[in-house]
Design an enzyme around this catalytic site. Structure first.
Site, PDB file in Angstrom:
ATOM      1  N   ASN A 101      44.812  38.324  41.082  1.00  0.00           N
ATOM      2  CA  ASN A 101      46.207  38.652  40.792  1.00  0.00           C
ATOM      3  C   ASN A 101      46.228  39.380  39.451  1.00  0.00           C
ATOM      4  OD1 ASN A 101      48.892  38.753  40.173  1.00  0.00           O
ATOM      5  ND2 ASN A 101      49.193  36.525  40.021  1.00  0.00           N
ATOM      6  N   LYS A 136      48.582  40.728  37.938  1.00  0.00           N
ATOM      7  CA  LYS A 136      49.847  40.589  37.197  1.00  0.00           C
ATOM      8  C   LYS A 136      50.271  41.975  36.684  1.00  0.00           C
ATOM      9  CE  LYS A 136      48.702  35.820  36.455  1.00  0.00           C
ATOM     10  NZ  LYS A 136      48.809  34.596  35.662  1.00  0.00           N
ATOM     11  N   HIS A 161      54.830  32.795  43.101  1.00  0.00           N
ATOM     12  CA  HIS A 161      54.002  32.557  41.912  1.00  0.00           C
ATOM     13  C   HIS A 161      54.850  31.873  40.831  1.00  0.00           C
ATOM     14  CE1 HIS A 161      51.561  33.238  38.361  1.00  0.00           C
ATOM     15  NE2 HIS A 161      50.547  33.362  39.189  1.00  0.00           N
ATOM     16  N   GLU A 171      55.105  32.360  37.778  1.00  0.00           N
ATOM     17  CA  GLU A 171      55.793  33.279  36.857  1.00  0.00           C
ATOM     18  C   GLU A 171      57.069  33.828  37.498  1.00  0.00           C
ATOM     19  OE1 GLU A 171      52.300  35.619  36.113  1.00  0.00           O
ATOM     20  OE2 GLU A 171      51.444  33.871  35.103  1.00  0.00           O
ATOM     21  N   GLU A 224      48.407  26.242  42.171  1.00  0.00           N
ATOM     22  CA  GLU A 224      48.227  26.692  40.791  1.00  0.00           C
ATOM     23  C   GLU A 224      49.035  25.794  39.860  1.00  0.00           C
ATOM     24  OE1 GLU A 224      47.019  31.114  40.627  1.00  0.00           O
ATOM     25  OE2 GLU A 224      49.195  31.061  40.756  1.00  0.00           O
ATOM     26  N   GLY A 248      46.662  30.728  32.632  1.00  0.00           N
ATOM     27  CA  GLY A 248      46.582  31.511  31.406  1.00  0.00           C
ATOM     28  C   GLY A 248      46.346  30.683  30.158  1.00  0.00           C
ATOM     29  N   SER A 250      43.139  29.459  35.242  1.00  0.00           N
ATOM     30  CA  SER A 250      41.978  29.530  34.346  1.00  0.00           C
ATOM     31  C   SER A 250      40.643  29.426  35.084  1.00  0.00           C
ATOM     32  CB  SER A 250      42.072  28.470  33.237  1.00  0.00           C
ATOM     33  OG  SER A 250      43.224  28.707  32.454  1.00  0.00           O
ATOM     34  N   GLY A 304      43.551  35.043  37.723  1.00  0.00           N
ATOM     35  CA  GLY A 304      44.379  35.906  36.875  1.00  0.00           C
ATOM     36  C   GLY A 304      43.497  36.656  35.888  1.00  0.00           C
TER      37      GLY A 304
HETATM   38  P1  13P Z   1      44.728  32.748  35.030  1.00  0.00           P
HETATM   39  O1  13P Z   1      43.475  32.834  35.863  1.00  0.00           O
HETATM   40  O2  13P Z   1      44.845  33.812  34.005  1.00  0.00           O
HETATM   41  O3  13P Z   1      44.942  31.371  34.499  1.00  0.00           O
HETATM   42  O4  13P Z   1      45.957  33.028  36.037  1.00  0.00           O
HETATM   43  C1  13P Z   1      46.026  32.333  37.236  1.00  0.00           C
HETATM   44  C2  13P Z   1      47.123  32.906  38.060  1.00  0.00           C
HETATM   45  O5  13P Z   1      48.281  32.821  37.716  1.00  0.00           O
HETATM   46  C3  13P Z   1      46.746  33.606  39.295  1.00  0.00           C
HETATM   47  O6  13P Z   1      47.839  33.845  40.102  1.00  0.00           O
END
Ligand code: 13P
Length: 251
Positions: free
Chosen positions: A9, A11, A96, A98, A168, A174, A214, A235
């Site tokens: 992803n 983002k 997601h 976010e 997640e 993140g 992560s 991510g």
């Molecule tokens: P990170 O791998 O940066 O923690 O993000 C995970 C994520 O939100 C994937 O959709």
């Protein structure tokens, strides 16, 4: 046996040039080991066409990061399922965290989006996960159950046959603080059990449940070796070709 599925992803990262560079590098890094997992990249909307041109002759599949639940009309700034399909997209990330927190998406909006996606033949990557506060209150399973029940409300097994669920935990996204393999496994097992209850065991047994939060090359192997963890939604580490391919190889 379920095949492992590793999705990146991106983002809100990479413009058109960045997309060309990253996908070209990923293709260069892929090796015989990588071919054992399914690979999906999810760049921003504006780069989907460019990305498709680069992946279409490879084993990499294309996904989008969001979609609106209407098919067309006066919805300024939104993107429809048929627009995604026309770029070569096969998958779409929906729900997601976010999107839920920053853009106020609810279980109900996500449910509408899953319905529209599957109607158009897009395969949803349906994201769920608890916040740190919810985990500390001891209500993780309750939160997950509500998200799954509401998100899949009114959808049949055949409509969901290509769905992926991504667990997640919000506190792991993140932050550099991944769920331990045991913490993740426990929730994945719960999700599979819930899907068996809502649909049936056969469907639950073939359902791909990814872990996200992560995921890095150094923790991927242990996470992915858990019995109910069938892949990763990555991510930060998916923005570097070598790290992303190391995670794919760990699968
Ligand atoms: P990170 O791998 O940066 O923690 O993000 C995970 C994520 O939100 C994937 O959709």
């Amino acid at each position: 046996m379920r095949k492992k599925v590793i999705a990146g992803n991106w983002k809100m990262n990479n413009d058109v040039n960045g997309t060309v560079n990253l996908i070209s590098e990923i293709k260069k890094e892929l090796n015989a080991k990588s071919q054992k997992a399914d690979i999906i990249v999810c760049p921003p909307f504006t780069n989907l066409e460019t990305a498709y041109a680069l992946v279409k002759d490879s084993t990499i599949k294309l996904g989008a990061q969001n979609m609106y639940f209407e098919e067309s009309g006066a919805f300024t700034g939104e993107i429809s399922p048929s627009m995604l399909k026309s770029t070569g997209c096969e998958f779409v990330i929906l729900g997601h965290s976010e999107r839920r927190t920053i853009f106020h998406e609810t279980d109900q909006t996500i449910n509408k989006k899953i319905k529209t996606a599957v109607k158009h033949g897009l395969k949803p990557i349906f994201c769920i996960g608890e916040t740190l506060e919810e985990r500390e209150k001891g209500i993780t399973f309750k939160v997950i159950e509500t998200q799954v029940r509401n998100g899949l409300e009114g959808l049949t097994q055949s409509e969901l046959s290509d769905m992926i669920i991504a667990y997640e935990p919000v506190w792991a996204i993140g932050t550099g603080r991944n769920a331990t393999p045991q913490q993740a496994q426990e929730v994945h097992q719960f999700i599979r059990g819930l899907v068996a209850k809502l649909y049936n065991q056969g469907f639950a047994d073939q359902l791909v449940i990814q872990y996200g939060g992560s995921v890095k090359p150094d923790n991927a192997k242990e996470l992915l070796s858990q019995p109910d963890i069938d892949g990763a939604l990555v991510g930060g580490a998916c923005l570097k070709a070598d790290l992303f391919v190391k995670i794919i190889d760990a699968a």
